[in-house]
Design an enzyme around this catalytic site. Structure first.
Site, short mmCIF file in Angstrom:
data_model
loop_
_atom_site.label_atom_id
_atom_site.label_comp_id
_atom_site.label_asym_id
_atom_site.label_seq_id
_atom_site.Cartn_x
_atom_site.Cartn_y
_atom_site.Cartn_z
N LEU A 94 -3.83 -14.83 -8.45
CA LEU A 94 -2.63 -15.48 -9.00
C LEU A 94 -3.04 -16.75 -9.74
CD1 LEU A 94 -0.50 -14.99 -5.79
CD2 LEU A 94 -0.15 -13.82 -7.98
N HIS A 110 -6.88 -13.52 5.25
CA HIS A 110 -8.19 -13.21 4.70
C HIS A 110 -9.11 -12.77 5.84
CE1 HIS A 110 -11.49 -13.33 1.88
NE2 HIS A 110 -12.20 -13.98 2.79
C1 GRF Z 1 -6.72 -6.87 5.27
O1 GRF Z 1 -8.01 -6.83 5.81
C2 GRF Z 1 -6.47 -8.24 4.70
O2 GRF Z 1 -7.09 -9.26 5.41
C3 GRF Z 1 -7.12 -8.10 3.35
O3 GRF Z 1 -6.79 -6.80 2.93
C4 GRF Z 1 -6.58 -5.97 4.06
C5 GRF Z 1 -5.21 -5.38 3.93
O4 GRF Z 1 -4.98 -4.37 4.84
N1 GRF Z 1 -6.69 -9.16 2.48
P1 GRF Z 1 -3.51 -3.80 5.01
O5 GRF Z 1 -3.02 -3.35 3.63
O6 GRF Z 1 -2.65 -4.88 5.58
O7 GRF Z 1 -3.65 -2.63 5.94
#
Ligand code: GRF
Length: 198
Positions: A94, A110
């Site tokens: 973004l 994250h």
């Molecule tokens: C998670 O590991 C999150 O930390 C990262 O992307 C993944 C998303 O997984 N940013 P989901 O779509 O919530 O299953």
């Protein structure tokens, strides 16, 4: 006043599901919309199953014009009038302008113990570094990628036999516990970091 939460996804949406399902009862927030840049994101159907409206704003037609893409996002959000945005596996960067507009009102999860391992491929990088500990972080979004005040962290051990996949699964289980708890606190006005004991 109950806060209205927009959740942004790009994929499976397992964190989104945990957020949506947490916002019931005396929770200070409710989901108002799930937005995806990817029309094939599995999370869209899961949101619809839960009666949460969905919006799709594809990024490809904007051909790299992030500002125009974000204007389209703002247009899609407007009828839902969100107070907060939760990024939950939203795989588009973004702009600083968009982030500034939502400063103090946008969270991200994250899969690393920030400030370590910003960016992608965190699990592979943890294994390559030989770390014995890994985890996940919920933070406020600021213009710098995977930066911003930390609102919560959960830690997991790295085991000798781990692969990136096994480690990712262990971290994801903690993401599912951490993000809803942090959102509940944040929506209620508590911005102090939460460190989950594992
Ligand atoms: C998670 O590991 C999150 O930390 C990262 O992307 C993944 C998303 O997984 N940013 P989901 O779509 O919530 O299953």
């Amino acid at each position: 006043m109950t806060k209205r939460v927009a959740v942004f996804i790009s994929g499976g949406g397992s964190n989104m599901v945990k957020l949506l399902d947490s916002m019931t009862g005396d929770h200070p927030a409710r989901a108002c919309v799930v937005l995806s840049n990817n029309p094939r994101a599995g999370g869209l159907a899961l949101a619809e199953d839960r009666g949460v409206p969905t919006e799709i704003v594809r990024h490809q037609p904007f051909d790299g014009d992030r500002t125009a893409f974000e204007h389209a996002i703002l247009g899609a959000l407007a009828p839902h009038a969100p107070d907060l945005i939760c990024l939950a596996g939203f795989m588009r960067k973004l702009t600083a302008d968009f982030v500034d507009l939502w400063r103090g009102r946008m969270l991200n999860i994250h899969p690393s113990l920030l400030p370590k391992y910003k960016g992608l491929h965190t699990h592979e990088r943890v294994l390559a570094a030989g770390d014995t500990e890994h985890g996940c972080t919920v933070h406020e979004v600021t213009p710098r990628l995977d930066d911003g005040p930390i609102l919560g962290q959960a830690r997991v051990p790295v085991l000798p036999q781990d692969t990136a996949a096994s480690l990712a699964a262990r971290v994801l289980r903690q993401e599912h516990l951490l993000y809803p708890q942090v959102l509940r606190r944040f929506a209620g006005g508590d911005h102090t970091p939460l460190y989950l004991k594992t």
